[in-house]
Design an enzyme around this catalytic site. Structure first.
Site, mmCIF file in Angstrom:
data_model
loop_
_atom_site.group_PDB
_atom_site.id
_atom_site.type_symbol
_atom_site.label_atom_id
_atom_site.label_comp_id
_atom_site.label_asym_id
_atom_site.label_seq_id
_atom_site.Cartn_x
_atom_site.Cartn_y
_atom_site.Cartn_z
ATOM 1 N N ASP A 45 4.779 -6.751 -8.867
ATOM 2 C CA ASP A 45 3.598 -6.313 -8.023
ATOM 3 C C ASP A 45 3.037 -7.698 -7.274
ATOM 4 O O ASP A 45 2.504 -8.473 -8.084
ATOM 5 C CB ASP A 45 2.611 -5.488 -8.818
ATOM 6 C CG ASP A 45 1.541 -5.009 -7.612
ATOM 7 O OD1 ASP A 45 1.565 -3.934 -6.944
ATOM 8 O OD2 ASP A 45 0.466 -5.538 -7.515
ATOM 9 N N TYR A 50 -2.611 -12.444 -2.588
ATOM 10 C CA TYR A 50 -2.521 -13.336 -3.783
ATOM 11 C C TYR A 50 -2.004 -14.406 -3.482
ATOM 12 O O TYR A 50 -2.173 -15.359 -4.241
ATOM 13 C CB TYR A 50 -1.505 -12.536 -4.826
ATOM 14 C CG TYR A 50 -2.018 -10.990 -5.115
ATOM 15 C CD1 TYR A 50 -3.370 -10.603 -4.905
ATOM 16 C CD2 TYR A 50 -1.101 -10.335 -5.914
ATOM 17 C CE1 TYR A 50 -3.657 -9.281 -5.379
ATOM 18 C CE2 TYR A 50 -1.603 -9.048 -6.388
ATOM 19 C CZ TYR A 50 -2.577 -8.407 -5.996
ATOM 20 O OH TYR A 50 -3.025 -7.095 -6.237
ATOM 21 N N LYS A 75 1.890 -6.243 -0.272
ATOM 22 C CA LYS A 75 0.757 -5.338 0.231
ATOM 23 C C LYS A 75 0.083 -5.933 1.705
ATOM 24 O O LYS A 75 0.270 -7.382 1.783
ATOM 25 C CB LYS A 75 -0.343 -5.359 -0.713
ATOM 26 C CG LYS A 75 0.068 -4.890 -1.938
ATOM 27 C CD LYS A 75 -1.144 -4.504 -3.079
ATOM 28 C CE LYS A 75 -0.746 -4.270 -4.325
ATOM 29 N NZ LYS A 75 -0.566 -5.592 -5.242
ATOM 30 N N HIS A 108 -3.387 -2.511 1.453
ATOM 31 C CA HIS A 108 -3.957 -2.928 0.300
ATOM 32 C C HIS A 108 -5.487 -2.275 0.150
ATOM 33 O O HIS A 108 -5.813 -1.987 -0.941
ATOM 34 C CB HIS A 108 -4.060 -4.420 0.359
ATOM 35 C CG HIS A 108 -4.459 -5.055 -0.950
ATOM 36 N ND1 HIS A 108 -3.717 -6.261 -1.244
ATOM 37 C CD2 HIS A 108 -5.021 -4.927 -2.155
ATOM 38 C CE1 HIS A 108 -4.027 -6.671 -2.253
ATOM 39 N NE2 HIS A 108 -4.986 -5.570 -2.897
#
Ligand SMILES: NC(=O)c1ccc[n+]([C@@H]2O[C@H](COP(=O)([O-])OP(=O)(O)OC[C@H]3O[C@@H](n4cnc5c(N)ncnc54)[C@H](OP(=O)(O)O)[C@@H]3O)[C@@H](O)[C@H]2O)c1
Length: 279
Positions: A45, A50, A75, A108
């Site tokens: 994931d 990120y 996402k 997200h």
């Protein structure tokens, strides 16, 4: 070997995923993802947010595991809630990941600050592109994250495809009953982010007592609870021993009484409110 859930689109998803939030781009994200795949995780994931997709993608490539044996999620971030925005965001994620497709693409966040007065339209338009990308084979399954019932109901007004997944904060003491019930009713797989309470459960006396009772670690008991509830936990670690530990819990048979105590654990950080968060 971790077993799978079957999603409402007929595809399967491994019941435990490897989390990568805060795994720093470069060696940390690369090595930890590689260690996770070596340890047996088949579900990774990540997210554009990120900023580690490039390292995660490199680890996936170098793992030597066939692409169709891995399940990769990324996402759509808060700057891309439109048809064209989603198109560009997915293309950029695929390029950073060096992949031809992702197994799961999630919106997200349902209500970004920048579009707080028209979030319904933002989600509807991003979703319209995601449905097309799914048909085109760039995404296998499409889903959402941090959506509450009113966000899911708003999306359902225009969506042709029901979300396969909703990824929300679910941890000992953090149980979002209303949205969990809605997802169960609509056959939406519920992924648990922060399944270890983002670290806060390790000092909890009740969790420590349960770990002792089951002769396992606090992390393992929390993950067993997540599966007990039918959630799909996404534990994150950048340490090899913990990465392995977080996959070694499926033998735990929690009693209904202990599961209930974990659900109601006191002192847990509540889930963030997506309608008021400052991003
Ligand atoms: N959709 C969303 O909005 C959203 C938000 C947050 C997270 N997520 C996803 O969910 C994943 C999990 O959430 P999270 O990373 O925030 O929190 P988490 O997995 O609940 O907790 C991670 C923390 O626990 C530590 N840890 C992990 N295993 C441990 C163990 N066995 N013993 C002791 N400490 C341990 C980690 O440290 P070390 O790394 O140093 O081991 C890290 O500090 C994320 O990585 C991300 O993929 C999604």
């Amino acid at each position: 070997m971790v077993s799978v859930y079957t999603m409402n689109d007929g595809l399967t998803i491994p019941k435990v995923g490897f989390g990568t939030f805060k795994a720093a781009d470069g060696e940390e994200a690369y090595q930890s993802t590689l260690e996770a795949i070596k340890a047996g995780y088949r579900h990774i994931d990540t997210a554009a947010y990120y900023r580690n997709e490039e390292s995660v993608g490199r680890a996936i490539k170098d793992s030597g595991i066939a692409r169709d044996e891995l399940f990769v999620t990324t996402k759509l971030w808060n700057d891309a809630h439109s048809y064209e925005g989603a198109k560009a965001a997915l293309a950029a994620s695929l390029e950073r990941l060096q992949l031809d497709y992702v197994d799961l693409y999630l919106i997200h966040w349902p209500n970004p600050k920048a579009i707080r007065d028209h979030w319904q339209e933002g989600n509807a338009e991003a979703w319209r592109y995601m449905e097309e990308a799914q048909k085109a084979g760039l995404i296998r399954s499409i889903g959402v994250s941090n959506f509450l019932v009113h966000h899911l109901e708003a999306l359902a007004k225009t969506a042709k495809v029901t979300p396969a997944v909703n990824q929300i904060r679910l941890a000992p003491g953090c149980y979002q009953e209303e949205v969990v019930d809605y997802c169960r009713k609509h056959d939406i797989v519920i992924e648990a982010w922060g399944p270890l309470g983002q670290g806060e459960i390790f000092s909890n006396a009740d969790m420590k007592a349960l770990a002792e009772k089951y002769d396992k670690t606090v992390a393992q008991v929390a993950l067993a609870w997540s599966l007990y509830e039918g959630f799909l936990p996404l534990p994150k670690s950048v340490h090899k021993d913990r990465i392995k530990e977080n996959l070694d819990f499926t033998d735990i048979q929690l009693s209904a009484e202990d599961a209930d105590a974990i659900r109601h654990l006191a002192g847990a950080t509540p889930a963030p409110d997506p309608d008021t968060k400052d991003f």
